[in-house]
Motif scaffolding. Structure first.
Motif, PDB file in Angstrom:
ATOM      1  N   GLU A 240       0.844  -1.198   0.000  1.00 38.07           N
ATOM      2  CA  GLU A 240       0.000   0.000   0.000  1.00 38.07           C
ATOM      3  C   GLU A 240       0.881   1.250   0.000  1.00 38.07           C
ATOM      4  N   GLY A 241       0.557   2.203  -0.880  1.00 33.59           N
ATOM      5  CA  GLY A 241       1.301   3.451  -0.944  1.00 33.59           C
ATOM      6  C   GLY A 241       2.448   3.451  -1.926  1.00 33.59           C
ATOM      7  N   SER A 242       2.835   2.258  -2.432  1.00 36.34           N
ATOM      8  CA  SER A 242       3.921   2.197  -3.410  1.00 36.34           C
ATOM      9  C   SER A 242       3.441   2.738  -4.756  1.00 36.34           C
ATOM     10  N   TRP A 243       4.387   3.148  -5.610  1.00 33.89           N
ATOM     11  CA  TRP A 243       4.007   3.707  -6.908  1.00 33.89           C
ATOM     12  C   TRP A 243       3.285   2.668  -7.743  1.00 33.89           C
ATOM     13  N   LEU A 244       3.731   1.404  -7.650  1.00 36.85           N
ATOM     14  CA  LEU A 244       3.093   0.343  -8.432  1.00 36.85           C
ATOM     15  C   LEU A 244       1.646   0.133  -7.988  1.00 36.85           C
ATOM     16  N   ARG A 245       1.437   0.098  -6.676  1.00 35.44           N
ATOM     17  CA  ARG A 245       0.079  -0.107  -6.164  1.00 35.44           C
ATOM     18  C   ARG A 245      -0.824   1.063  -6.562  1.00 35.44           C
ATOM     19  N   ASN A 246      -0.310   2.265  -6.503  1.00 35.06           N
ATOM     20  CA  ASN A 246      -1.109   3.431  -6.894  1.00 35.06           C
ATOM     21  C   ASN A 246      -1.523   3.351  -8.360  1.00 35.06           C
ATOM     22  N   VAL A 247      -0.596   2.930  -9.228  1.00 36.25           N
ATOM     23  CA  VAL A 247      -0.909   2.781 -10.650  1.00 36.25           C
ATOM     24  C   VAL A 247      -1.955   1.686 -10.847  1.00 36.25           C
ATOM     25  N   GLN A 248      -1.771   0.548 -10.165  1.00 44.08           N
ATOM     26  CA  GLN A 248      -2.713  -0.564 -10.291  1.00 44.08           C
ATOM     27  C   GLN A 248      -4.121  -0.168  -9.841  1.00 44.08           C
ATOM     28  N   GLU A 249      -4.205   0.571  -8.747  1.00 44.70           N
ATOM     29  CA  GLU A 249      -5.515   0.984  -8.238  1.00 44.70           C
ATOM     30  C   GLU A 249      -6.186   1.992  -9.165  1.00 44.70           C
ATOM     31  N   LYS A 250      -5.399   2.891  -9.757  1.00 47.15           N
ATOM     32  CA  LYS A 250      -5.975   3.850 -10.696  1.00 47.15           C
ATOM     33  C   LYS A 250      -6.483   3.153 -11.950  1.00 47.15           C
ATOM     34  N   LEU A 251      -5.711   2.191 -12.459  1.00 46.89           N
ATOM     35  CA  LEU A 251      -6.141   1.424 -13.633  1.00 46.89           C
ATOM     36  C   LEU A 251      -7.387   0.605 -13.320  1.00 46.89           C
ATOM     37  N   GLN A 252      -7.434   0.074 -12.095  1.00 41.57           N
ATOM     38  CA  GLN A 252      -8.598  -0.728 -11.699  1.00 41.57           C
ATOM     39  C   GLN A 252      -9.873   0.116 -11.677  1.00 41.57           C
ATOM     40  N   LYS A 253      -9.757   1.353 -11.202  1.00 40.69           N
ATOM     41  CA  LYS A 253     -10.915   2.247 -11.173  1.00 40.69           C
ATOM     42  C   LYS A 253     -11.367   2.631 -12.583  1.00 40.69           C
ATOM     43  N   ILE A 254     -10.400   2.790 -13.498  1.00 40.20           N
ATOM     44  CA  ILE A 254     -10.717   3.194 -14.863  1.00 40.20           C
ATOM     45  C   ILE A 254     -11.315   2.037 -15.656  1.00 40.20           C
ATOM     46  N   MET A 255     -10.683   0.847 -15.561  1.00 39.10           N
ATOM     47  CA  MET A 255     -11.066  -0.279 -16.417  1.00 39.10           C
ATOM     48  C   MET A 255     -12.060  -1.230 -15.762  1.00 39.10           C
ATOM     49  N   GLY A 256     -12.136  -1.210 -14.432  1.00 39.11           N
ATOM     50  CA  GLY A 256     -13.066  -2.106 -13.755  1.00 39.11           C
ATOM     51  C   GLY A 256     -12.451  -3.429 -13.340  1.00 39.11           C
ATOM     52  N   PHE A 257     -11.213  -3.697 -13.751  1.00 42.93           N
ATOM     53  CA  PHE A 257     -10.539  -4.918 -13.315  1.00 42.93           C
ATOM     54  C   PHE A 257      -9.086  -4.597 -13.020  1.00 42.93           C
ATOM     55  N   ALA A 258      -8.476  -5.422 -12.168  1.00 41.56           N
ATOM     56  CA  ALA A 258      -7.120  -5.152 -11.711  1.00 41.56           C
ATOM     57  C   ALA A 258      -6.096  -5.836 -12.607  1.00 41.56           C
ATOM     58  N   LEU A 259      -4.851  -5.363 -12.506  1.00 38.57           N
ATOM     59  CA  LEU A 259      -3.753  -5.935 -13.289  1.00 38.57           C
ATOM     60  C   LEU A 259      -2.606  -6.323 -12.363  1.00 38.57           C
ATOM     61  N   PRO A 260      -2.759  -7.431 -11.619  1.00 38.69           N
ATOM     62  CA  PRO A 260      -1.654  -7.877 -10.771  1.00 38.69           C
ATOM     63  C   PRO A 260      -0.492  -8.362 -11.629  1.00 38.69           C
ATOM     64  N   LEU A 261       0.728  -7.976 -11.280  1.00 37.18           N
ATOM     65  CA  LEU A 261       1.923  -8.416 -12.012  1.00 37.18           C
ATOM     66  C   LEU A 261       2.392  -9.730 -11.394  1.00 37.18           C
ATOM     67  N   PHE A 262       1.858 -10.824 -11.900  1.00 33.09           N
ATOM     68  CA  PHE A 262       2.113 -12.130 -11.297  1.00 33.09           C
ATOM     69  C   PHE A 262       3.082 -12.953 -12.148  1.00 33.09           C
TER      70      PHE A 262
END
Length: 335
Positions: A240-262
């Motif tokens: 939480e609070g990392s740049w990657l998490r912030n980007v993932q959460e913003k993309l999730q709000k825009i697209m409706g689904f998350a993009l975990p880097l697995f």
């Protein structure tokens, strides 16, 4: 880093299991885009005699994912799903008998990266579902986004998934005489970003819509915990609070689904790739919570039932965690 290669003398069954998982993985990661590309190609090159009939039919069929879908027993019986189940393997465990005269909501936890246990248990005919829950039909609810992809939506619906919209859940729970089960992955896309091995963080405190709809229809609530779901992949560190998490959460709000880097293992080596690890999944179905139908539930009634559900979910986890190798000091974290 030393690369660990797969041995050459792997039994045929294990090779087929890996191929089945690869098929499933590519279906969700690439097939939707390929299907959309086919439609675009047909339109650009003016193959109207191919795309016009399909798009016309699609217009009239658009609501099907919210009206019970269109499952195919032939597809659900494909042998590839047996190899898919045996790869991990996936197990379904019942702890309580269910009355087929009622409809139910199974709250599935955790989301994991790709909800493998939910698909294997409720979207194929190779799990123990029919034997454990005779007289029931399960419907796995997934993001509406998937049903907006031409062609791919037909393939997806053939396995049984339907939309997670309110209208879709209401349709399933409105069956007279009972016998329907709505399987909802309550943590949603947001929870997938916390799907790290050894972590048990569930996004549940603010998820109360399922409680309201259960009260409205008088559908019994059943907590379901899938042990091993978070062990199948590793993710790039995203606290939480990392740049990657912030980007993932913003993309999730825009697209409706998350993009975990697995990442996990490869096909011919075990160090890196997108194939999930061979870790057993034990999906445990808990005790049903009786719900009296209330057409216009108050916020107090919703809150009370929501608290009861979280308590039952925690009890389910605590009662069974020792069987599946989880240390005694580990507990669920509700967010």
């Amino acid at each position: 880093m030393k690369v660990e290669f797969a041995p050459l003398n792997i039994p045929l069954a294990r090779r087929l299991q890996t191929a089945a998982v690869l098929h499933w993985l590519l279906s969700f990661l690439l097939f939707a885009q390929v299907c959309l590309g086919i439609i675009v190609f047909l339109i650009i090159h003016n193959y109207w005699f191919l795309y016009l009939p399909y798009l016309t039919w699609l217009y009239f069929d658009w609501q099907t994912p919210e009206q019970g879908g269109r499952r195919s027993e032939w597809v659900r019986n494909w042998a590839i799903w047996r190899y898919f189940k045996d790869y991990f393997p996936i197990h379904l465990i019942k702890t309580w008998d269910l009355d087929p005269s009622h409809n139910y909501i199974f709250g599935f936890h955790p989301h994991g990266v790709l909800v493998v246990g939910a698909f294997g248990n409720f979207c194929t005919n190779y799990s123990a579902f029919k034997e454990l829950f005779p007289g029931f039909t399960s419907y796995l609810h997934v993001l509406p986004y998937w049903f907006r992809c031409p062609l791919f939506r037909e393939y997806l619906m053939s396995s049984g998934p339907v939309s997670v919209s309110k209208k879709s859940v209401s349709h399933v729970l409105s069956k007279e005489g009972g016998g329907n089960i709505s399987v909802i992955v309550l943590g949603g896309a947001e929870e997938s970003l916390d799907a790290h091995p050894g972590k048990f963080t569930l996004f549940i405190r603010q998820r109360k819509g399922f409680v309201k709809i259960a009260l409205t229809h008088g559908a019994y609530l059943v907590p379901v915990f899938s042990f091993g779901e978070n062990e199948l992949f590793k993710q790039v560190s995203n606290p939480e609070g990392s740049w990657l998490r912030n980007v993932q959460e913003k993309l999730q709000k825009i697209m409706g689904f998350a993009l975990p880097l697995f990442h996990a293992r490869g096909i011919f080596q075990y160090n890196f790739g997108l194939i999930p690890y061979r870790k057993p999944i034990h999906t445990v179905v808990g005790r049903p919570i009786p719900v009296r139908q209330t057409l216009n539930p108050t916020s107090e009634q919703i809150e009370e039932l929501h608290q009861t559900y979280m308590e039952e979910l925690r009890k389910l986890f605590e009662e069974h965690k020792g069987k599946y190798g989880i240390p005694e000091n580990e507990t669920l974290i509700f967010r």
